[in-house]
Enzyme design. Structure first.
Site, PDB file in Angstrom:
ATOM      1  N   LYS A  33     126.558  84.299  27.598  1.00  0.00           N
ATOM      2  CA  LYS A  33     126.370  84.762  26.296  1.00  0.00           C
ATOM      3  C   LYS A  33     127.060  86.216  25.931  1.00  0.00           C
ATOM      4  O   LYS A  33     127.514  86.818  26.969  1.00  0.00           O
ATOM      5  CB  LYS A  33     124.923  84.899  26.279  1.00  0.00           C
ATOM      6  CG  LYS A  33     124.087  85.635  27.426  1.00  0.00           C
ATOM      7  CD  LYS A  33     122.837  85.356  27.526  1.00  0.00           C
ATOM      8  CE  LYS A  33     121.985  86.527  28.611  1.00  0.00           C
ATOM      9  NZ  LYS A  33     120.589  85.869  28.750  1.00  0.00           N
ATOM     10  N   TYR A 244     130.017 118.936  17.061  1.00  0.00           N
ATOM     11  CA  TYR A 244     128.975 118.801  15.932  1.00  0.00           C
ATOM     12  C   TYR A 244     127.688 119.877  16.310  1.00  0.00           C
ATOM     13  O   TYR A 244     127.319 119.682  17.601  1.00  0.00           O
ATOM     14  CB  TYR A 244     128.372 117.495  15.767  1.00  0.00           C
ATOM     15  CG  TYR A 244     129.287 116.728  14.741  1.00  0.00           C
ATOM     16  CD1 TYR A 244     129.498 116.866  13.361  1.00  0.00           C
ATOM     17  CD2 TYR A 244     130.095 115.664  15.254  1.00  0.00           C
ATOM     18  CE1 TYR A 244     130.302 116.454  12.491  1.00  0.00           C
ATOM     19  CE2 TYR A 244     131.023 114.698  14.459  1.00  0.00           C
ATOM     20  CZ  TYR A 244     130.924 115.099  13.087  1.00  0.00           C
ATOM     21  OH  TYR A 244     131.920 114.487  12.195  1.00  0.00           O
TER      22      TYR A 244
HETATM   23  C1  PLP Z   1     120.650  86.072  30.224  1.00  0.00           C
HETATM   24  C2  PLP Z   1     119.859  84.854  31.039  1.00  0.00           C
HETATM   25  C3  PLP Z   1     120.198  84.389  32.255  1.00  0.00           C
HETATM   26  C4  PLP Z   1     121.137  85.436  33.014  1.00  0.00           C
HETATM   27  O1  PLP Z   1     120.624  86.781  33.591  1.00  0.00           O
HETATM   28  P1  PLP Z   1     121.062  87.640  34.758  1.00  0.00           P
HETATM   29  O2  PLP Z   1     119.883  88.759  34.856  1.00  0.00           O
HETATM   30  O3  PLP Z   1     122.109  88.273  33.802  1.00  0.00           O
HETATM   31  O4  PLP Z   1     121.581  86.632  35.755  1.00  0.00           O
HETATM   32  C5  PLP Z   1     119.537  83.384  33.018  1.00  0.00           C
HETATM   33  N1  PLP Z   1     118.630  82.785  32.332  1.00  0.00           N
HETATM   34  C6  PLP Z   1     118.229  82.902  30.943  1.00  0.00           C
HETATM   35  C7  PLP Z   1     117.153  82.110  30.470  1.00  0.00           C
HETATM   36  C8  PLP Z   1     118.816  83.981  30.316  1.00  0.00           C
HETATM   37  O5  PLP Z   1     118.438  84.353  29.043  1.00  0.00           O
END
Ligand code: PLP
Length: 347
Positions: A33, A244
């Site tokens: 993702k 700044y």
């Molecule tokens: C993002 C996510 C993961 C992966 O989590 P990590 O901590 O990056 O390994 C697994 N399951 C779900 C439902 C997620 O949303």
């Protein structure tokens, strides 16, 4: 060309998949993702495809793009939130999570025989998923719908904290609720893969470990280096301020270097001095980070030249501890890097 780049070491990426595989006999669903946690979903999916059984994304658009490149299952991690998207998931054979009654009630009565549904149970995170009391009824409903497969899943709230009792409670609840059903089960993210063997079940869902943002103590290697080339050097006098609001004032004569990266590139905002590395030596930033520029106090070091690389973080940086300097987390550092930063992939 603007010399600000995120280097991505593909052999470390592969190392991380091998480490994960060595820790579990479950299927691996690579969570890619947010553009593969900022590292580019196209590049990453190609490199890791042979190590894994399936992919997980958030948006339908990500899934449709990925569908053109792989035949492996692709899960929409939070399921469908627009009714018309059910047609898309059906047409493209996507897996999808069902975590709410809205999703159940708006599901068309159609043939989903090319889709796997993932029924999500809320085991204590209290974010997504059905309450344990609701689970069997929803499970029955979905079983009657004749999906290609029905998988039951949940998510742990504190898997990176091995000693947090909450993990044991969530794993126990999930185990008890699903002990008499034969469906595939999935609970573990990266932290749970390393910290709780009893959470692996049939499919594990690693994300951050693939990208080297955490769990280095288990053999995971950092995958990225963020660096930028010096484009400006200038001498200033004791008492001169830099940047700044004049918040940083030189307490002795010094050389200031500038690099073309700022919060506009997704680097976290800061107003106090932070450490960077040039040619293996440590220096401190001078003044607030700008949108497009960071200034660095070289003190009297005249060996440093325009064109030298400045490492914001390197292939030896533990991003989890580094991120604490910014009141952030490794996940955010990686996913925030903007499209303005060149991504260069090292074999
Ligand atoms: C993002 C996510 C993961 C992966 O989590 P990590 O901590 O990056 O390994 C697994 N399951 C779900 C439902 C997620 O949303």
């Amino acid at each position: 060309m603007r010399k600000t780049e995120l280097q991505i070491n593909l052999s470390s990426l592969e190392n991380n998949l091998k480490v994960i595989k060595s820790r579990t006999s479950a299927e691996i669903q690579a969570v890619i993702k947010a553009n593969a946690y900022g590292l580019d979903i196209n590049e990453v999916s190609e490199v890791i495809e042979d190590y894994i059984e399936s992919f997980a994304v958030i948006t339908i658009d990500e899934a449709l793009d990925l569908r053109k490149k792989t035949k492996k299952p692709i899960l929409i991690l939070q399921g469908v939130h627009e009714i018309e998207d059910y047609q898309k998931v059906k047409d493209f054979g996507l897996d999808f999570v069902v975590h709410s009654d809205w999703q159940l009630e708006n599901m068309p009565e159609t043939n989903f025989s090319n889709n796997r549904a993932w029924l999500k149970i809320n085991t204590g995170m209290n974010r997504l998923g059905f309450h344990p009391d609701e689970f069997f009824e929803r499970y029955q409903k979905l079983t009657d719908m004749k999906f290609k497969d029905l998988i039951v899943m949940s998510h742990l709230a504190s898997s990176s904290e091995k000693s947090d009792q909450k993990n044991i409670e969530q794993i126990k609840l999930f185990t008890d609720l699903t002990k008499n059903i034969n469906n595939k089960k999935s609970l573990a993210n990266s932290g749970a893969i390393f910290n709780f063997n009893e959470s692996h079940f049939d499919i594990v869902r690693p994300g951050i470990a693939i990208y080297g943002g955490k769990y280095l103590e288990h053999g995971i290697k950092p995958v990225t280096c963020l660096r930028s080339k010096i484009t400006m050097l200038k001498k200033i006098k004791a008492g001169d301020s830099v940047g700044y609001d004049g918040v940083w004032v030189a307490n002795s004569d010094c050389i200031i270097a500038g690099i073309p990266i700022g919060y506009g590139d997704g680097y976290p905002y800061f107003s106090e001095s932070r450490e960077v590395r040039i040619n293996g030596k440590k220096f401190k930033t001078a003044g607030k980070i700008n949108m497009d520029l960071i200034t660095i106090n070289l003190e009297q070091d005249s060996s440093i030249k325009i064109g030298d690389w400045v490492e914001l973080w390197g292939f030896d940086t533990d991003l989890t501890s580094f991120s604490k300097e910014y009141d952030s987390i490794s996940y955010q550092l990686l996913t925030n890097i903007s499209g303005r930063v060149n991504k260069n992939y090292l074999e």
